[in-house]
Design a protein around this motif. Structure first.
Motif, short mmCIF file in Angstrom:
data_model
loop_
_atom_site.label_atom_id
_atom_site.label_comp_id
_atom_site.label_asym_id
_atom_site.label_seq_id
_atom_site.Cartn_x
_atom_site.Cartn_y
_atom_site.Cartn_z
N LEU A 129 0.74 -1.25 -0.06
CA LEU A 129 0.01 -0.03 0.14
C LEU A 129 0.92 1.26 -0.01
O LEU A 129 1.96 1.39 0.75
N GLU A 130 0.64 2.16 -0.99
CA GLU A 130 1.36 3.30 -1.20
C GLU A 130 0.35 4.48 -1.08
O GLU A 130 -0.55 4.31 -1.87
N PRO A 131 0.68 5.63 -0.59
CA PRO A 131 -0.10 6.83 -0.52
C PRO A 131 -0.41 7.15 -2.05
O PRO A 131 0.38 7.08 -2.92
N GLY A 132 -1.78 7.49 -2.49
CA GLY A 132 -2.07 8.07 -3.77
C GLY A 132 -1.86 9.42 -3.82
O GLY A 132 -1.27 10.16 -2.92
N PRO A 133 -2.45 10.13 -4.76
CA PRO A 133 -2.34 11.55 -5.10
C PRO A 133 -3.10 12.31 -4.23
O PRO A 133 -2.67 13.49 -4.30
N THR A 134 -4.12 11.81 -3.74
CA THR A 134 -5.02 12.64 -2.73
C THR A 134 -5.01 11.79 -1.34
O THR A 134 -4.69 10.62 -1.10
N LYS A 135 -5.11 12.53 -0.27
CA LYS A 135 -5.41 12.03 0.93
C LYS A 135 -6.21 10.81 1.20
O LYS A 135 -6.05 9.71 1.87
N LYS A 136 -7.33 10.91 0.34
CA LYS A 136 -8.29 9.70 0.40
C LYS A 136 -8.04 8.79 -0.95
O LYS A 136 -9.21 8.48 -1.61
N SER A 137 -6.96 8.46 -1.18
CA SER A 137 -6.73 7.62 -2.10
C SER A 137 -5.23 6.76 -1.96
O SER A 137 -4.41 7.23 -1.02
#
Length: 199
Positions: A135-143
Protein backbone atom coordinates in the motif's frame (compact mmCIF):
# COMPACT_ATOMS: atom_id res chain seq x y z
CA UNK A 1 -12.78 -33.45 -14.99
CA UNK A 2 -15.57 -31.82 -17.00
CA UNK A 3 -18.07 -32.25 -14.19
CA UNK A 4 -15.73 -30.64 -11.64
CA UNK A 5 -14.88 -27.70 -13.89
CA UNK A 6 -18.56 -27.21 -14.69
CA UNK A 7 -19.38 -27.12 -10.98
CA UNK A 8 -16.81 -24.41 -10.32
CA UNK A 9 -17.99 -22.45 -13.34
CA UNK A 10 -21.55 -22.49 -11.99
CA UNK A 11 -20.32 -21.35 -8.59
CA UNK A 12 -18.32 -18.50 -10.05
CA UNK A 13 -21.29 -17.40 -12.11
CA UNK A 14 -23.34 -16.90 -8.98
CA UNK A 15 -24.61 -20.25 -7.72
CA UNK A 16 -23.20 -20.49 -4.19
CA UNK A 17 -20.60 -17.73 -4.15
CA UNK A 18 -21.00 -14.11 -3.15
CA UNK A 19 -21.22 -11.66 -6.02
CA UNK A 20 -19.06 -8.56 -5.54
CA UNK A 21 -19.56 -5.31 -7.38
CA UNK A 22 -16.91 -3.41 -9.29
CA UNK A 23 -16.93 0.37 -9.66
CA UNK A 24 -14.82 2.85 -11.59
CA UNK A 25 -14.45 6.57 -11.78
CA UNK A 26 -16.41 7.70 -14.88
CA UNK A 27 -14.18 8.67 -17.78
CA UNK A 28 -11.07 6.84 -16.58
CA UNK A 29 -11.59 3.30 -17.83
CA UNK A 30 -9.24 0.47 -16.97
CA UNK A 31 -6.20 -1.25 -18.38
CA UNK A 32 -6.55 -5.02 -17.84
CA UNK A 33 -3.81 -7.30 -19.12
CA UNK A 34 -3.43 -11.02 -18.51
CA UNK A 35 -0.86 -13.44 -19.85
CA UNK A 36 -0.59 -17.10 -19.05
CA UNK A 37 -1.19 -18.23 -15.49
CA UNK A 38 0.91 -21.36 -15.04
CA UNK A 39 4.69 -21.30 -15.29
CA UNK A 40 4.74 -24.88 -16.51
CA UNK A 41 5.46 -26.39 -13.09
CA UNK A 42 2.01 -25.79 -11.66
CA UNK A 43 3.06 -22.56 -9.91
CA UNK A 44 0.80 -19.57 -10.45
CA UNK A 45 1.60 -15.91 -10.00
CA UNK A 46 -0.87 -13.05 -10.28
CA UNK A 47 -0.33 -9.35 -9.68
CA UNK A 48 -2.94 -6.63 -9.70
CA UNK A 49 -2.46 -2.93 -9.05
CA UNK A 50 -5.13 -0.29 -8.56
CA UNK A 51 -5.60 3.25 -7.36
CA UNK A 52 -8.50 3.30 -4.93
CA UNK A 53 -10.48 6.13 -3.38
CA UNK A 54 -9.84 5.23 0.27
CA UNK A 55 -7.03 6.25 2.60
CA UNK A 56 -3.93 4.10 3.01
CA UNK A 57 -4.70 3.59 6.70
CA UNK A 58 -8.31 2.53 6.05
CA UNK A 59 -7.29 0.00 3.40
CA UNK A 60 -4.63 -1.38 5.73
CA UNK A 61 -7.20 -1.84 8.49
CA UNK A 62 -9.48 -3.88 6.20
CA UNK A 63 -6.63 -6.12 5.02
CA UNK A 64 -5.30 -6.80 8.53
CA UNK A 65 -8.70 -7.39 10.14
CA UNK A 66 -8.51 -11.09 9.32
CA UNK A 67 -11.19 -12.04 11.86
CA UNK A 68 -13.74 -10.40 9.56
CA UNK A 69 -12.72 -12.20 6.36
CA UNK A 70 -15.46 -14.80 6.81
CA UNK A 71 -18.05 -12.02 6.47
CA UNK A 72 -16.98 -10.65 3.09
CA UNK A 73 -14.17 -12.56 1.36
CA UNK A 74 -15.51 -14.95 -1.30
CA UNK A 75 -15.20 -18.65 -0.40
CA UNK A 76 -13.89 -17.87 3.10
CA UNK A 77 -16.14 -19.78 5.50
CA UNK A 78 -14.20 -19.21 8.68
CA UNK A 79 -11.39 -16.89 9.82
CA UNK A 80 -9.98 -16.87 13.34
CA UNK A 81 -6.83 -15.12 14.54
CA UNK A 82 -5.05 -17.54 16.87
CA UNK A 83 -1.98 -15.50 17.77
CA UNK A 84 -1.08 -11.83 17.41
CA UNK A 85 1.73 -9.55 18.53
CA UNK A 86 3.62 -6.60 17.10
CA UNK A 87 3.96 -7.09 13.37
CA UNK A 88 2.90 -10.74 13.32
CA UNK A 89 -0.18 -12.94 13.58
CA UNK A 90 -1.33 -16.45 12.79
CA UNK A 91 -4.84 -17.09 11.52
CA UNK A 92 -6.78 -20.26 10.86
CA UNK A 93 -8.76 -19.98 7.64
CA UNK A 94 -11.35 -22.25 6.09
CA UNK A 95 -12.13 -21.86 2.40
CA UNK A 96 -14.35 -23.92 0.16
CA UNK A 97 -16.98 -24.29 -2.48
CA UNK A 98 -18.77 -27.25 -4.02
CA UNK A 99 -15.70 -29.38 -4.74
CA UNK A 100 -13.65 -28.93 -1.59
CA UNK A 101 -13.23 -27.42 1.86
CA UNK A 102 -9.70 -26.58 2.99
CA UNK A 103 -8.44 -25.47 6.40
CA UNK A 104 -5.00 -24.03 6.87
CA UNK A 105 -2.95 -21.70 9.04
CA UNK A 106 -1.73 -18.47 7.50
CA UNK A 107 1.33 -16.75 8.98
CA UNK A 108 1.00 -13.00 8.49
CA UNK A 109 3.58 -10.24 8.82
CA UNK A 110 2.41 -6.64 8.73
CA UNK A 111 4.05 -3.24 8.66
CA UNK A 112 1.62 -0.36 9.30
CA UNK A 113 0.43 1.06 6.96
CA UNK A 114 2.58 -0.17 4.08
CA UNK A 115 2.57 -3.93 3.70
CA UNK A 116 0.87 -7.19 4.68
CA UNK A 117 2.48 -10.52 3.76
CA UNK A 118 0.90 -13.94 4.31
CA UNK A 119 2.47 -17.37 3.92
CA UNK A 120 0.90 -20.78 4.07
CA UNK A 121 3.09 -23.86 4.08
CA UNK A 122 2.22 -27.36 3.03
CA UNK A 123 -1.48 -28.23 3.25
CA UNK A 124 -3.75 -30.86 1.74
CA UNK A 125 -4.71 -28.49 -1.10
CA UNK A 126 -1.70 -26.21 -1.63
CA UNK A 127 2.00 -26.89 -1.93
CA UNK A 128 2.35 -23.23 -1.00
CA UNK A 129 0.21 -20.11 -0.92
CA UNK A 130 1.87 -16.70 -0.54
CA UNK A 131 0.32 -13.28 -0.89
CA UNK A 132 1.42 -9.71 -0.39
CA UNK A 133 -0.46 -6.41 -0.15
CA UNK A 134 1.66 -3.33 -0.79
CA UNK A 135 0.00 0.00 0.00
CA UNK A 136 1.36 3.37 -1.06
CA UNK A 137 -0.20 6.83 -0.66
CA UNK A 138 -2.18 8.01 -3.67
CA UNK A 139 -2.25 11.50 -5.15
CA UNK A 140 -4.89 12.64 -2.63
CA UNK A 141 -5.41 12.02 1.09
CA UNK A 142 -8.35 9.69 0.38
CA UNK A 143 -6.58 7.51 -2.18
CA UNK A 144 -4.11 4.64 -2.09
CA UNK A 145 -2.12 2.58 -4.56
CA UNK A 146 -2.91 -1.08 -3.87
CA UNK A 147 -0.51 -3.67 -5.27
CA UNK A 148 -1.69 -7.24 -4.64
CA UNK A 149 0.45 -10.27 -5.46
CA UNK A 150 -0.41 -13.93 -5.03
CA UNK A 151 1.83 -16.93 -5.66
CA UNK A 152 0.54 -20.47 -5.18
CA UNK A 153 0.66 -24.08 -6.34
CA UNK A 154 -2.03 -26.74 -6.10
CA UNK A 155 -1.10 -30.32 -5.32
CA UNK A 156 -3.91 -31.72 -7.44
CA UNK A 157 -3.65 -31.84 -11.25
CA UNK A 158 -7.41 -31.24 -11.41
CA UNK A 159 -7.17 -27.98 -9.49
CA UNK A 160 -4.18 -26.88 -11.55
CA UNK A 161 -6.21 -27.22 -14.74
CA UNK A 162 -9.18 -25.42 -13.18
CA UNK A 163 -6.87 -22.58 -12.06
CA UNK A 164 -5.76 -22.04 -15.65
CA UNK A 165 -9.38 -21.36 -16.59
CA UNK A 166 -10.61 -19.36 -13.61
CA UNK A 167 -7.61 -17.59 -12.05
CA UNK A 168 -8.44 -14.15 -13.46
CA UNK A 169 -12.05 -14.32 -12.34
CA UNK A 170 -11.20 -15.55 -8.86
CA UNK A 171 -8.66 -12.77 -8.20
CA UNK A 172 -11.03 -10.11 -9.55
CA UNK A 173 -13.74 -11.29 -7.17
CA UNK A 174 -11.28 -11.29 -4.28
CA UNK A 175 -10.18 -7.73 -4.99
CA UNK A 176 -13.77 -6.68 -5.55
CA UNK A 177 -14.65 -7.99 -2.11
CA UNK A 178 -12.03 -5.79 -0.42
CA UNK A 179 -13.20 -2.78 -2.44
CA UNK A 180 -16.77 -3.44 -1.39
CA UNK A 181 -15.74 -3.79 2.25
CA UNK A 182 -14.00 -0.41 2.11
CA UNK A 183 -17.12 1.12 0.63
CA UNK A 184 -19.28 -0.37 3.40
CA UNK A 185 -16.99 0.79 6.21
CA UNK A 186 -15.66 4.12 4.94
CA UNK A 187 -18.00 5.33 2.20
CA UNK A 188 -17.75 5.23 -1.56
CA UNK A 189 -14.51 3.92 -3.00
CA UNK A 190 -13.76 4.02 -6.69
CA UNK A 191 -11.25 2.15 -8.77
CA UNK A 192 -9.30 4.74 -10.74
CA UNK A 193 -6.68 2.85 -12.70
CA UNK A 194 -5.88 -0.79 -12.97
CA UNK A 195 -3.08 -3.02 -14.17
CA UNK A 196 -3.13 -6.78 -14.05
CA UNK A 197 -0.81 -9.55 -15.06
CA UNK A 198 -0.52 -13.28 -14.58
CA UNK A 199 2.65 -15.31 -14.87
Amino acid sequence: MNGGSHGIRQALQGGSLRQMSSFQLPGWGSDDRSTGGDDGDGVYYHERKLLMGVSQEDMYSVVTNVDEYEFFVPWCQKSVVKKKNDGYMEAELEVGFQMFVERYVSKIQFDFPHQVKAQTGDSSLFSHLDSCWKLEPGPTKKSVWVDFEIDFAFKSALYRQVANVFLDEVVKKMMGAFEERCREKFGTTMRHREHERNV
